[in-house]
Motif scaffolding. Structure first.
Motif, short mmCIF file in Angstrom:
data_model
loop_
_atom_site.label_atom_id
_atom_site.label_comp_id
_atom_site.label_asym_id
_atom_site.label_seq_id
_atom_site.Cartn_x
_atom_site.Cartn_y
_atom_site.Cartn_z
N THR A 58 9.62 50.82 2.72
CA THR A 58 10.62 50.61 3.77
C THR A 58 12.03 50.75 3.21
O THR A 58 12.98 50.86 3.97
N ARG A 59 12.16 50.76 1.92
CA ARG A 59 13.50 50.82 1.35
C ARG A 59 13.85 52.21 0.83
O ARG A 59 14.82 52.37 0.11
N GLN A 60 13.03 53.20 1.17
CA GLN A 60 13.26 54.53 0.64
C GLN A 60 14.68 55.01 0.90
O GLN A 60 15.32 55.58 0.05
N ARG A 61 15.14 54.75 2.15
CA ARG A 61 16.46 55.28 2.49
C ARG A 61 17.55 54.63 1.67
O ARG A 61 18.44 55.28 1.15
N GLU A 62 17.46 53.34 1.55
CA GLU A 62 18.46 52.61 0.77
C GLU A 62 18.50 53.15 -0.66
O GLU A 62 19.57 53.46 -1.20
N ILE A 63 17.32 53.33 -1.23
CA ILE A 63 17.26 53.79 -2.61
C ILE A 63 17.77 55.22 -2.72
O ILE A 63 18.51 55.57 -3.64
N ALA A 64 17.38 56.05 -1.72
CA ALA A 64 17.83 57.43 -1.74
C ALA A 64 19.36 57.49 -1.70
O ALA A 64 19.98 58.28 -2.42
N ILE A 65 19.96 56.64 -0.89
CA ILE A 65 21.42 56.64 -0.80
C ILE A 65 22.03 56.22 -2.13
O ILE A 65 22.98 56.83 -2.62
N LEU B 240 8.69 52.56 -9.88
CA LEU B 240 8.65 53.98 -10.20
C LEU B 240 8.38 54.80 -8.94
O LEU B 240 8.97 55.84 -8.71
N TYR B 241 7.49 54.28 -8.10
CA TYR B 241 7.14 54.98 -6.88
C TYR B 241 8.36 55.08 -5.96
O TYR B 241 8.67 56.13 -5.41
N ALA B 242 9.05 53.96 -5.83
CA ALA B 242 10.18 53.91 -4.90
C ALA B 242 11.29 54.86 -5.33
O ALA B 242 12.00 55.41 -4.50
N THR B 243 11.46 55.04 -6.62
CA THR B 243 12.57 55.86 -7.08
C THR B 243 12.20 57.33 -7.20
O THR B 243 13.05 58.15 -7.51
N ARG B 244 10.93 57.64 -6.96
CA ARG B 244 10.54 59.05 -7.01
C ARG B 244 10.79 59.65 -5.64
O ARG B 244 9.91 59.79 -4.82
N VAL B 245 12.02 59.93 -5.38
CA VAL B 245 12.38 60.29 -4.01
C VAL B 245 13.40 61.41 -4.05
O VAL B 245 14.24 61.49 -4.94
N ASP B 246 13.31 62.28 -3.06
CA ASP B 246 14.31 63.33 -2.94
C ASP B 246 15.41 62.79 -2.03
O ASP B 246 15.20 62.62 -0.84
N PRO B 247 16.57 62.49 -2.60
CA PRO B 247 17.60 61.80 -1.82
C PRO B 247 17.96 62.56 -0.55
O PRO B 247 18.10 61.96 0.52
N LEU B 248 18.07 63.88 -0.67
CA LEU B 248 18.50 64.67 0.48
C LEU B 248 17.51 64.50 1.63
O LEU B 248 17.87 64.16 2.76
N GLY C 134 8.01 63.21 2.77
CA GLY C 134 7.70 63.12 1.36
C GLY C 134 7.13 61.76 0.98
O GLY C 134 6.60 61.59 -0.11
N LEU C 135 7.28 60.79 1.90
CA LEU C 135 6.93 59.42 1.52
C LEU C 135 5.53 59.01 1.95
O LEU C 135 4.99 58.04 1.48
N SER C 136 4.98 59.76 2.92
CA SER C 136 3.70 59.31 3.41
C SER C 136 2.57 59.79 2.52
O SER C 136 1.41 59.55 2.79
N ALA C 137 2.96 60.46 1.43
CA ALA C 137 1.93 60.91 0.50
C ALA C 137 1.12 59.71 0.03
O ALA C 137 1.63 58.62 -0.09
N ARG C 138 -0.14 59.95 -0.19
CA ARG C 138 -1.02 58.85 -0.63
C ARG C 138 -0.52 58.29 -1.97
O ARG C 138 -0.16 59.03 -2.87
N ILE C 139 -0.56 56.99 -2.03
CA ILE C 139 -0.16 56.35 -3.29
C ILE C 139 -1.35 56.39 -4.24
O ILE C 139 -2.47 56.08 -3.83
N PRO C 140 -1.12 56.75 -5.47
CA PRO C 140 -2.24 56.73 -6.42
C PRO C 140 -2.77 55.30 -6.53
O PRO C 140 -2.02 54.34 -6.51
N GLY C 141 -4.06 55.16 -6.63
CA GLY C 141 -4.64 53.83 -6.82
C GLY C 141 -4.97 53.15 -5.51
O GLY C 141 -5.40 52.02 -5.50
N ALA C 142 -4.73 53.83 -4.37
CA ALA C 142 -5.00 53.20 -3.09
C ALA C 142 -6.48 52.86 -2.96
O ALA C 142 -6.85 51.79 -2.49
N ARG C 143 -7.30 53.78 -3.45
CA ARG C 143 -8.74 53.55 -3.36
C ARG C 143 -9.12 52.31 -4.16
O ARG C 143 -9.89 51.47 -3.70
N LEU C 144 -8.54 52.19 -5.35
CA LEU C 144 -8.83 51.04 -6.21
C LEU C 144 -8.44 49.76 -5.49
O LEU C 144 -9.16 48.76 -5.50
#
Lengths: 121, 900
Positions: free
Chosen positions: B391-398, B479-487, B496-506
């Motif tokens: 939920t904070r992707q935008r804040e971090i991207a900015i 790490l996940y939150a900061t892996r973001v394309d700001p534009l 770009g954010l709805s990609a599956r998170i690694p480890g979801a299955r686990l």
């Protein structure tokens, strides 16, 4: 350590980080109490305008020297009636200046010899 | 000097003590104006001069920043700023922050509790002065040796102990001890106690102190003196100073209490001792007089104290010399004596290799359990944080777009995690303290838990756990939150954010596992609770109201078996002459255990084990149990007359009525069991055959709620009277107490009355405790699992907002929207429940026997308990899913569509 930079139009060299403290101390010894602008101007003049003193470098250096006890500062009024912070050498600062001058001379002697030897070959 | 001064000033700068921001700005402005003055003097107009000066000077802000960085300590300032920011941003998502803190606090708290318990058991120093000078001794035997063992082979014989005491110079004293379970005849019942048989110098060697009275000294070597534990003092005597001087009847020996040990001192073994008595008195009283002279019997543990000036090394050298003397006592044997620090609480326990393996094994399991628990909790916390990070992707991207380095943002996010972990660690420690306190109150081993207080070691463990948790649960989301394309993020294109998170299955499998575990735990808890409830309503086959047990005893020192028989007879007479009272005699009372015998019918080739009791003619009428067939016992019956219960009759002859007149062969002890000081004498054992004269119903008189096994009843004979006690049905208790009081007044005989119904209630105590513990564990796991589910659903809502928006825009009903976001959590919960049920089915077949004694007749697959638990679990999980899912229902189609 040295990073000569070119700002395109002029051919001035930014002052070397390590040597700025020595220049400040020398300037203060020669001029007595002086404000930051005066110190910068004086260093630039002394270098024959070949050096440019960036305020972003000068003021942290002044603060560092003050924190180390080599200089003190107080607010005063310049010859043109501007309020400014004036810096002044302390006794410890004089001692440090003598020490650093001696070291600098030794270093430059050695470097000069190497350069002379290289030229001779 | 210069450097120190600079550092101090910089630290002062942190607090703005040296130069304020305004001051710095003023100085720079003055510089700028002087520059402008210079340009003006060179002939520029006022405005041009200012512009030129500004161009020459550069950015005032960045110069000021360089200045400020020199002024203080930037990293520290940054951390302080990050903390402030983190606190604010965590405050904005309060529910989520609290969930993360709770989950982590659970993990840290429970882990710390486990480690505290284990630490207290295995590594605490003895609570005596200079405990580092206390040593334990252990024997090593090799060569040709003949050794009998009552305990462990590394233990000493009594002659070896005395030889050591006489020889040693390196130790200022050597004491021997042995713990045995015994019974204290108290208030009409036999109270099981842990008896510490110790040499008279034991307390001197340890330099233990009394809480009241005095401890044993050499003068008490042959005196029937007893030191009681602080716990026994408070539980049985209510801290009464008058306890000193009281007499206690233990093993038919009357001891005089001379003092109370300090509260912290519970002996030199893991189990807490209740009463310490002199070895030379107690061993004969317990029928082990012969052990004192036996040089080849390992039965005593040795504890010593280093003499002033002596070291472990000199004591070891000396032990070699003493070992050589032992070799002289046992030709052909090569003995070594090991001297080691008794730093561990249990000087004895860790002495023996077997037990050490056991303790280390338990410790490994405990630590592994703690690690797994912490891992599960941190993984759930990570899931929650991931949901938050999304939920904070935008804040971090900015922030990244504005030039914050990725590392800088990670640092900020990690600060938030550390803050959460810190609060969680504090909460967890508080939880740990509460749990330990509660355990101390709940457990019958109360005194044992007194020393379970978190100390420095445990505190540092908790901080370490918090640190590990931060690293574990904070890193991935950051790490996940900061892996973001700001534009892309700023343009609100969250694709770009709805990609599956690694480890979801686990994570899904983990949540499923947690659901399964909490299901199993809660079902067990439910079963135990049902069992307790069942036990109190159980039909024992006889009425429990107004039923009392009266037991009598006489100290062994000055009485014979005949004296006890007389006492029983006299009490029987006065009871029989009391109006309105039914009286029976039995060797084994209801609900205090079982007698065992072996028996067979005439047509059987081998004997089988059966329950067994000796009762008088009044026993069954007093219980109110009618015969199913045949008759009850009558005066004059002897060992050729037996009564069997219905179960034995069916097992042996197939039918209750067929049993009458049949012959049954059983073991008969021709002499009554005599547990007196001379009890070591061998009993003659032979077979005898009797005739079945009656069949009684199968009672539930051994274990509450469990039908007795095949049972053989024999008539009580005169020889059985010393071991017999009364079963009395009386509308009032006072007449009984008066009677026994009259009987024992002026003699040293003792008699006590106890309600049999109370015994049934007492027998449910372990089940109540086990139920409380499993409920606690089950609810904890459920909470953790709920947090995991919350995380899964919350994340699924956030990452699929656009998809939901499209569905809503196309007119999807609420149910459909819910199905989208709840799909994954429902799958996880469903597979968890299924797994739990499978585990329980397996457990019901494999483990039902283990639970049987505390289930009181409730089946392991009790449908009521199972249904209630699944309902409860479903409710909690539903709530955990629905709360975040609500957000999906609130998605505005316009808003979601704008994001395309």
């Amino acid at each position: 350590m040295t990073q000569p930079s070119h700002d395109g139009k002029t051919d001035k060299t930014e002052v070397w980080q390590g040597t700025l403290a020595l220049m400040v101390l020398t300037t203060l010894e020669a001029l007595g109490a002086q404000h930051g602008f005066g110190i910068a101007r004086r260093i630039e003049q002394t270098s024959g305008d070949r050096l440019s003193v960036n305020p972003g470098t000068l003021y942290p250096t002044l603060l560092k020297l003050e924190q180390e006890g080599s200089i003190t500062s107080k607010w005063g009024v310049s010859e043109n009636g501007r309020r400014a912070r004036f810096y002044q050498l302390t006794r410890a600062g004089r001692k440090q200046l003598a020490e650093e001058t001696r070291q600098w001379q030794t270093t430059s002697d050695i470097v000069a010899r190497f350069l002379a030897a290289a030229r001779a070959r | 000097m210069k450097a120190i001064r600079a550092v101090l000033l910089r630290l002062a700068g942190l607090l703005r003590l040296t130069r304020s921001d305004a001051d710095i700005n003023e100085e720079l402005q003055s510089h700028l104006m002087m520059l402008a003055d210079e340009y003006r003097r060179a002939g520029l107009s006022d405005a041009d001069a200012r512009r030129a000066a500004a161009a020459k000077f550069g950015s005032v802000a960045s110069v000021a920043q360089a200045y400020r960085e020199r002024r203080g300590v930037p990293t520290l300032e940054q951390v302080a700023g990050d903390c402030r920011y983190a606190a604010r941003s965590l405050g904005q998502t309060r529910m989520l922050s609290i969930s993360v803190i709770l989950v982590l606090a659970l993990g840290i708290g429970v882990t710390t509790t486990l480690v505290t318990l284990f630490h207290a058991v295995a590594f605490r120093a003895l609570p005596v002065p200079d405990s580092d000078r206390v040593v334990k001794l252990s024997l090593g035997l090799a060569g040709d040796f003949d050794r009998r063992v009552q305990g462990h082979v590394s233990q000493f014989s009594y002659p070896e102990l005395t030889l050591y005491q006489d020889t040693t110079r390196a130790l200022s004293g050597v004491g021997g001890f042995r713990h045995e379970v015994s019974a204290w005849f108290h208030g009409g019942s036999r109270r099981p106690i842990v008896l510490g048989l110790v040499t008279a110098n034991y307390f001197n060697v340890l330099q233990a102190r009394p809480a009241s009275g005095r401890l044993l000294t050499d003068a008490d070597r042959l005196q029937p003196a007893a030191v009681i534990s602080y716990r026994l003092w408070s539980e049985a005597f209510g801290h009464d100073p008058g306890a000193i001087g009281a007499s206690m009847l233990i093993d038919r020996m009357s001891y005089t209490v001379i003092g109370v040990a300090e509260r912290s001192f519970t002996g030199t073994e893991v189990e807490s001792v209740d009463v310490w008595v002199p070895l030379a008195v107690a061993a004969p009283a317990r029928g082990h007089a012969d052990r004192l002279g036996d040089a080849s019997l390992s039965w005593l543990q040795l504890v010593g104290r280093l003499a002033p000036g002596a070291s472990l090394k000199s004591a070891t050298v000396e032990a070699g010399v003493i070992a050589a003397r032992y070799d002289a006592m046992h030709p052909g044997q090569r003995t070594t004596v090991k001297v080691s620090h008794a730093a561990a609480l249990d000087a004895g326990l860790l002495q023996s290799g077997n037990d050490r393996t056991k303790v280390i094994g338990v410790g490994a399991v405990v630590v592994a359990l703690a690690a797994v628990l912490l891992l599960i909790c941190t993984s759930n916390a990570a899931a929650l944080l991931l949901a938050r990070a999304s939920t904070r992707q935008r804040e971090i991207a900015i922030r990244i777009a504005l030039g914050a380095g990725r590392w800088r943002v990670v640092q900020q996010l990690m600060t938030e995690s550390a803050l959460l972990a810190f609060v969680a660690a504090v909460t967890g420690l508080a939880l740990c303290t509460v749990v330990l306190r509660a355990t101390a109150h709940l457990l019958p081993l109360a005194g044992y838990f007194d020393r379970f207080v978190p100390d420095l070691t445990v505190l540092s463990f908790a901080s370490l756990a918090a640190l590990a948790a931060t690293a574990l649960f904070g890193t991935a989301p950051a790490l996940y939150a900061t892996r973001v394309d700001p534009l892309a993020a700023i343009k609100q294109d969250v694709s770009g954010l709805s990609a599956r998170i690694p480890g979801a299955r686990l994570r899904h499998s983990l949540v499923a596992g947690q659901v399964a575990v909490s299901l199993v735990l809660l079902v067990i808890a439910g079963l135990l609770a049902r069992g307790v409830e069942h036990a109190l309503r159980v039909d024992s086959g006889f009425r429990l109201t107004d039923l009392y047990a009266i037991t009598v005893d006489v100290p062994a020192g000055n009485s014979t078996a005949a004296d006890r028989s007389n006492l029983v007879r006299r009490l029987a007479l006065s009871l029989h002459s009391t109006r309105g009272v039914d009286v029976g005699l039995a060797v084994v009372q209801p609900f205090v255990g079982a007698g065992f015998n072996h028996a067979r019918a005439a047509h059987m080739t081998d004997t089988v084990q059966v329950h067994f009791n000796k009762v008088d003619p009044g026993y069954f009428p007093t219980l109110g149990v009618p015969s199913v067939a045949g008759r009850s016992f009558a005066t004059g019956d002897d060992r050729s007359h037996v009564i069997v219960n219905a179960r034995l009759a069916r097992t042996f002859w197939g039918d209750e009525r067929a049993a009458i007149g049949q012959a049954v062969t059983f073991i008969d002890e021709t002499s009554a069991p005599d547990a007196g000081p001379a009890g070591a004498r061998r009993r003659e054992i032979g077979y005898r055959t009797g005739t079945v004269v009656g069949v009684v119903p199968t009672l539930q008189s051994v274990d509450v709620g469990v039908p007795d096994g095949p049972t053989l009843y024999l008539p009580i004979l005169d020889g059985d009277l010393p071991g017999a006690s009364f079963v009395v049905r009386s509308p009032l208790r006072q007449p009984l107490d008066r009677l026994t009081g009259d009987l024992t007044r002026g003699t040293d005989a003792m008699a006590g009355t106890a309600s049999i119904a109370d015994r049934v209630v007492a027998s449910t105590q372990p089940a109540r405790f086990a139920s409380a513990v499993t409920v606690l564990l089950g609810v904890l796991t459920l909470l953790v699992a709920a947090a995991g589910v919350y995380g899964i659903v919350a994340h699924s809502v956030v990452s699929r907002t656009r998809e939901i928006g499209v569905h809503v825009a196309l007119g999807a009903p609420r149910a459909r929207v819910l199905r989208i976001v709840l799909g994954s959590s429902i799958r996880a919960i469903g597979s968890g429940v299924a797994l739990g049920i499978v585990v329980m089915l397996i457990g019901a077949f494999v483990g039902s026997e283990a639970l049987e004694p505390i289930l009181f007749g409730v089946g392991p697959l009790d449908p009521l308990a199972l249904g209630a638990v699944i309902g409860f679990l479903g409710g909690v999980m539903g709530a955990a899913s629905y709360l975040p899912a609500r957000r999906a229902l609130g998605v505005e189609p316009i808003d979601a569509l704008r994001r395309i």
